[in-house]
Design a protein around this motif. Structure first.
Motif, short mmCIF file in Angstrom:
data_model
loop_
_atom_site.label_atom_id
_atom_site.label_comp_id
_atom_site.label_asym_id
_atom_site.label_seq_id
_atom_site.Cartn_x
_atom_site.Cartn_y
_atom_site.Cartn_z
N VAL A 27 3.03 3.24 4.83
CA VAL A 27 4.20 4.09 4.96
C VAL A 27 3.77 5.37 5.68
O VAL A 27 2.59 5.68 5.76
CB VAL A 27 4.82 4.45 3.58
CG1 VAL A 27 5.35 3.22 2.89
CG2 VAL A 27 3.84 5.18 2.71
N ILE A 32 8.51 10.72 5.42
CA ILE A 32 9.30 10.65 4.19
C ILE A 32 9.52 12.05 3.64
O ILE A 32 10.64 12.44 3.32
CB ILE A 32 8.62 9.74 3.15
CG1 ILE A 32 8.68 8.27 3.62
CG2 ILE A 32 9.27 9.89 1.77
CD1 ILE A 32 7.83 7.32 2.81
N VAL A 126 8.80 10.40 -5.24
CA VAL A 126 8.27 9.52 -4.19
C VAL A 126 7.34 8.47 -4.80
O VAL A 126 7.39 7.31 -4.39
CB VAL A 126 7.54 10.34 -3.10
CG1 VAL A 126 6.79 9.44 -2.14
CG2 VAL A 126 8.54 11.20 -2.33
N ALA A 129 9.33 5.67 -6.17
CA ALA A 129 9.87 4.84 -5.09
C ALA A 129 8.77 3.95 -4.50
O ALA A 129 9.00 2.77 -4.22
CB ALA A 129 10.49 5.72 -4.01
N LEU A 130 7.57 4.51 -4.33
CA LEU A 130 6.45 3.72 -3.80
C LEU A 130 6.11 2.58 -4.75
O LEU A 130 5.90 1.43 -4.31
CB LEU A 130 5.22 4.61 -3.59
CG LEU A 130 5.27 5.63 -2.47
CD1 LEU A 130 4.09 6.59 -2.55
CD2 LEU A 130 5.32 4.95 -1.12
N VAL A 133 8.87 -0.13 -4.50
CA VAL A 133 8.81 -0.90 -3.25
C VAL A 133 7.59 -1.82 -3.26
O VAL A 133 7.69 -3.00 -2.88
CB VAL A 133 8.78 0.04 -2.02
CG1 VAL A 133 8.42 -0.71 -0.75
CG2 VAL A 133 10.13 0.72 -1.85
N TYR A 161 6.54 -0.01 5.63
CA TYR A 161 7.52 0.00 4.55
C TYR A 161 8.14 1.37 4.35
O TYR A 161 8.79 1.63 3.33
CB TYR A 161 6.86 -0.50 3.25
CG TYR A 161 6.54 -1.97 3.33
CD1 TYR A 161 7.46 -2.91 2.92
CD2 TYR A 161 5.33 -2.42 3.85
CE1 TYR A 161 7.20 -4.26 3.01
CE2 TYR A 161 5.05 -3.76 3.96
CZ TYR A 161 5.99 -4.68 3.53
OH TYR A 161 5.72 -6.02 3.63
N THR A 162 7.99 2.24 5.33
CA THR A 162 8.56 3.59 5.24
C THR A 162 10.06 3.52 5.03
O THR A 162 10.60 4.23 4.17
CB THR A 162 8.23 4.39 6.52
OG1 THR A 162 6.82 4.42 6.72
CG2 THR A 162 8.77 5.80 6.44
N TYR A 164 11.89 1.24 3.64
CA TYR A 164 12.25 0.77 2.30
C TYR A 164 12.12 1.91 1.29
O TYR A 164 12.96 2.06 0.40
CB TYR A 164 11.38 -0.41 1.88
CG TYR A 164 11.59 -1.64 2.74
CD1 TYR A 164 12.81 -2.31 2.73
CD2 TYR A 164 10.58 -2.11 3.55
CE1 TYR A 164 13.01 -3.43 3.51
CE2 TYR A 164 10.76 -3.23 4.35
CZ TYR A 164 11.97 -3.88 4.32
OH TYR A 164 12.17 -4.98 5.10
N VAL A 165 11.05 2.70 1.43
CA VAL A 165 10.86 3.83 0.51
C VAL A 165 11.96 4.86 0.74
O VAL A 165 12.52 5.42 -0.20
CB VAL A 165 9.45 4.46 0.68
CG1 VAL A 165 9.31 5.72 -0.16
CG2 VAL A 165 8.37 3.45 0.30
N GLU A 168 15.03 3.63 -0.88
CA GLU A 168 14.89 3.76 -2.33
C GLU A 168 15.17 5.20 -2.77
O GLU A 168 15.70 5.43 -3.85
CB GLU A 168 13.47 3.34 -2.76
CG GLU A 168 13.28 3.26 -4.25
CD GLU A 168 14.17 2.21 -4.90
OE1 GLU A 168 14.67 2.50 -6.00
OE2 GLU A 168 14.39 1.12 -4.33
#
Length: 193
Positions: A27, A32, A126, A129-130, A133, A161-162, A164-165, A168
């Protein structure tokens, strides 16, 4: 020599353990955080404290400079005892200013403590969320490609996957990502989904 020993050790361990497929992802934490309102709010708070403390230190320095100028202007009129006393007062003020600077900006000083306090909530947000995911995507490892300690020579966009996070966290990943990154081919976009 050390590298060779490391590779031999790695080879021996790898030979003894059955091969298990591991899934990696990465990510962009910098991106983010740049989009996370809680992070921006915390950063603004940190900046306000840093500015206020910097102003306090600059005021102390200005006071010391004023005292030094006054001493230099009056030096020829002062007795030796008066000179020593003025120098002692100036030295005490300089020491106080240094101590205050270290107390505020030094190792684990007030600014460090304030940053730790204000960043706790966004970091926990965060991290949750990580974790979610990584669990949902069955990832074994998730790297931060924006950190200096992690150097990536090649990254396959399908492992990023940035987005997706960001989803989220309830953030719109497309608002800046399209501007910041080169356009991905349609096939790469479909592979990612």
């Amino acid at each position: 020599m050390k590298r060779g020993l490391f590779l031999v050790t790695l080879w021996l361990i790898g030979g003894a353990v059955p091969a298990v497929a591991q899934k990696f992802g990465y990510v962009d934490m910098e991106f983010i955080f740049s989009k996370l309102p809680e992070y921006k709010k915390a950063q603004d708070g940190i900046d306000q404290f840093a500015d206020r403390w910097s102003k306090d230190i600059l005021d102390k320095q200005a006071e010391i400079e004023k005292m030094q100028r006054a001493y230099q202007a009056e030096e020829i009129l002062l007795t030796d005892d008066m000179k020593r006393e003025r120098q002692r007062v100036i030295n005490d003020k300089e020491r106080e200013a240094r101590e205050y600077n270290n107390k505020v900006f030094g190792y684990e000083g007030l600014l460090f403590q304030k940053k730790k306090e204000l960043m706790k909530a966004p970091m926990e947000l965060v991290q949750r969320a990580l974790d979610k995911v990584a669990t949902q995507r069955k990832l074994d490892f998730l790297f931060d490609k924006s950190s200096e300690g992690m150097m990536m020579l090649y990254t396959n966009p399908r492992h990023d996957y940035t987005d997706y996070v960001m989803e989220e966290l309830g953030l719109d990943p497309d608002s800046q990502k399209a501007k910041a990154a080169p356009a991905r081919p349609a096939a790469a976009q479909q592979q990612k989904q």
